[in-house]
Design a protein around this motif. Sequence first.
Motif, PDB file in Angstrom:
ATOM      1  N   ARG A   1      14.938  10.763  -1.202  1.00 16.73           N
ATOM      2  CA  ARG A   1      15.777  11.080  -2.375  1.00 16.73           C
ATOM      3  C   ARG A   1      16.280  12.173  -2.377  1.00 16.73           C
ATOM      4  NH1 ARG A   1      14.691   9.582  -7.836  1.00 16.73           N
ATOM      5  NH2 ARG A   1      14.615   7.493  -6.979  1.00 16.73           N
ATOM      6  N   ARG A   2      15.576  13.204  -1.737  1.00 16.10           N
ATOM      7  CA  ARG A   2      16.257  14.457  -1.386  1.00 16.10           C
ATOM      8  C   ARG A   2      17.636  14.407  -0.673  1.00 16.10           C
ATOM      9  NH1 ARG A   2      13.945  19.446   1.710  1.00 16.10           N
ATOM     10  NH2 ARG A   2      15.362  21.073   0.933  1.00 16.10           N
ATOM     11  N   GLN A   3      17.672  13.516   0.363  1.00 12.58           N
ATOM     12  CA  GLN A   3      18.853  13.448   1.112  1.00 12.58           C
ATOM     13  C   GLN A   3      19.880  12.737   0.322  1.00 12.58           C
ATOM     14  OE1 GLN A   3      17.642  11.298   4.707  1.00 12.58           O
ATOM     15  NE2 GLN A   3      16.812  12.963   5.554  1.00 12.58           N
ATOM     16  N   GLU A   4      19.651  11.750  -0.587  1.00 12.34           N
ATOM     17  CA  GLU A   4      20.663  11.305  -1.638  1.00 12.34           C
ATOM     18  C   GLU A   4      21.002  12.285  -2.389  1.00 12.34           C
ATOM     19  OE1 GLU A   4      18.486   7.945  -2.995  1.00 12.34           O
ATOM     20  OE2 GLU A   4      18.510   6.688  -1.321  1.00 12.34           O
ATOM     21  N   ASN A   5      20.370  12.779  -2.860  1.00  9.73           N
ATOM     22  CA  ASN A   5      20.753  13.889  -3.928  1.00  9.73           C
ATOM     23  C   ASN A   5      21.891  15.008  -3.258  1.00  9.73           C
ATOM     24  OD1 ASN A   5      19.481  12.775  -6.067  1.00  9.73           O
ATOM     25  ND2 ASN A   5      17.777  14.307  -5.838  1.00  9.73           N
TER      26      ASN A   5
ATOM     27  N   ALA B   1       0.746  -1.184  -0.020  1.00  9.09           N
ATOM     28  CA  ALA B   1       0.119   0.034  -0.034  1.00  9.09           C
ATOM     29  C   ALA B   1       0.964   1.384   0.084  1.00  9.09           C
ATOM     30  CB  ALA B   1      -0.877  -0.098   1.289  1.00  9.09           C
ATOM     31  N   VAL B   2       0.264   2.328  -0.467  1.00  8.23           N
ATOM     32  CA  VAL B   2       1.090   3.752  -0.552  1.00  8.23           C
ATOM     33  C   VAL B   2       0.062   4.625   0.210  1.00  8.23           C
ATOM     34  CG1 VAL B   2       1.819   5.636  -2.088  1.00  8.23           C
ATOM     35  CG2 VAL B   2       1.877   3.069  -2.793  1.00  8.23           C
ATOM     36  N   THR B   3       0.909   5.179   1.326  1.00 11.77           N
ATOM     37  CA  THR B   3       0.022   6.525   1.911  1.00 11.77           C
ATOM     38  C   THR B   3       0.850   7.673   1.965  1.00 11.77           C
ATOM     39  OG1 THR B   3       1.108   6.032   3.823  1.00 11.77           O
ATOM     40  CG2 THR B   3      -0.644   4.687   3.722  1.00 11.77           C
ATOM     41  N   HIS B   4       0.270   8.662   2.288  1.00 14.02           N
ATOM     42  CA  HIS B   4       1.024   9.867   2.374  1.00 14.02           C
ATOM     43  C   HIS B   4       2.244   9.875   2.943  1.00 14.02           C
ATOM     44  CE1 HIS B   4      -3.195  11.312   2.141  1.00 14.02           C
ATOM     45  NE2 HIS B   4      -2.699  12.138   1.180  1.00 14.02           N
ATOM     46  N   ARG B   5       2.347   9.172   4.120  1.00 16.31           N
ATOM     47  CA  ARG B   5       3.690   8.933   4.948  1.00 16.31           C
ATOM     48  C   ARG B   5       4.695   8.602   4.043  1.00 16.31           C
ATOM     49  NH1 ARG B   5       3.128   6.700  10.690  1.00 16.31           N
ATOM     50  NH2 ARG B   5       3.472   8.915  11.173  1.00 16.31           N
ATOM     51  N   GLU B   6       4.364   7.173   3.151  1.00 18.26           N
ATOM     52  CA  GLU B   6       5.068   6.781   2.169  1.00 18.26           C
ATOM     53  C   GLU B   6       5.744   7.414   1.270  1.00 18.26           C
ATOM     54  OE1 GLU B   6       2.782   4.640   3.268  1.00 18.26           O
ATOM     55  OE2 GLU B   6       3.618   3.276   4.436  1.00 18.26           O
ATOM     56  N   ILE B   7       4.951   8.277   0.680  1.00 18.33           N
ATOM     57  CA  ILE B   7       5.146   9.354  -0.256  1.00 18.33           C
ATOM     58  C   ILE B   7       6.355  10.403   0.408  1.00 18.33           C
ATOM     59  CG2 ILE B   7       4.474  11.215  -1.870  1.00 18.33           C
ATOM     60  CD1 ILE B   7       1.889   9.406  -1.954  1.00 18.33           C
ATOM     61  N   PHE B   8       6.102  10.756   1.491  1.00 17.24           N
ATOM     62  CA  PHE B   8       6.937  11.922   2.046  1.00 17.24           C
ATOM     63  C   PHE B   8       8.270  11.246   2.596  1.00 17.24           C
ATOM     64  CE2 PHE B   8       2.970  14.239   3.234  1.00 17.24           C
ATOM     65  CZ  PHE B   8       3.169  15.264   2.162  1.00 17.24           C
ATOM     66  N   ASN B   9       8.303  10.013   2.895  1.00 14.61           N
ATOM     67  CA  ASN B   9       9.453   9.256   3.348  1.00 14.61           C
ATOM     68  C   ASN B   9      10.282   8.945   2.214  1.00 14.61           C
ATOM     69  OD1 ASN B   9       8.888   9.203   5.945  1.00 14.61           O
ATOM     70  ND2 ASN B   9       7.973   7.051   5.841  1.00 14.61           N
ATOM     71  N   ALA B  10       9.683   8.800   0.849  1.00 16.58           N
ATOM     72  CA  ALA B  10      10.568   8.511  -0.469  1.00 16.58           C
ATOM     73  C   ALA B  10      11.044   9.780  -1.095  1.00 16.58           C
ATOM     74  CB  ALA B  10       9.640   7.911  -1.403  1.00 16.58           C
ATOM     75  N   TYR B  11      10.173  10.903  -0.757  1.00 19.14           N
ATOM     76  CA  TYR B  11      10.804  12.029  -1.188  1.00 19.14           C
ATOM     77  C   TYR B  11      11.749  12.709  -0.386  1.00 19.14           C
ATOM     78  CZ  TYR B  11      11.001  17.141  -1.849  1.00 19.14           C
ATOM     79  OH  TYR B  11      11.329  18.503  -2.108  1.00 19.14           O
TER      80      TYR B  11
END
Length: 142
Positions: A114-118, A101-111
């Motif tokens: 990715r931002r930290q990796e960049n 499942a995908v929730t708002h929390r997972e989306i923000f975590n993925a974002y």
Amino acid sequence: LIVDNSVKEVREWIKGTISSESLATAFIVADENDTLKGVVSREDIFNKKFNDTSPISSLISSAAHYVFPENRLSLAVDIIDKKDLDILPVVSHKSKKIIGAVTHREIFNAYSKRRQENEITRPAISLKYRSARLIVKGKQLW
């Protein structure tokens, strides 16, 4: 949740296993083979207009929206936004079995990840002025 669970069983399960501070506002409903049947909101589950003996499947209000594992996160974001969903099931192509499942929390975590990796892999740009030279048509201006 399984389609045959009663509203009372689900209410008791939520009270016993999910804290009141939990951000879980919706739950995925499946059949006994884990095939997606729909999503029900926590608000509906605890709404007094629904009888304790009713099956949880009676609270499913519309066709379930879902994504496949290979879909881009941007598609999930678009669906969640346009349909105002709290949770979006991820299902297999062939059987529509729930695999996540995908929730708002997972989306923000993925974002955030990715931002930290960049930020780690991208070198910082130095704005120090050292000795800049401007060359125009082969002539140095300073």
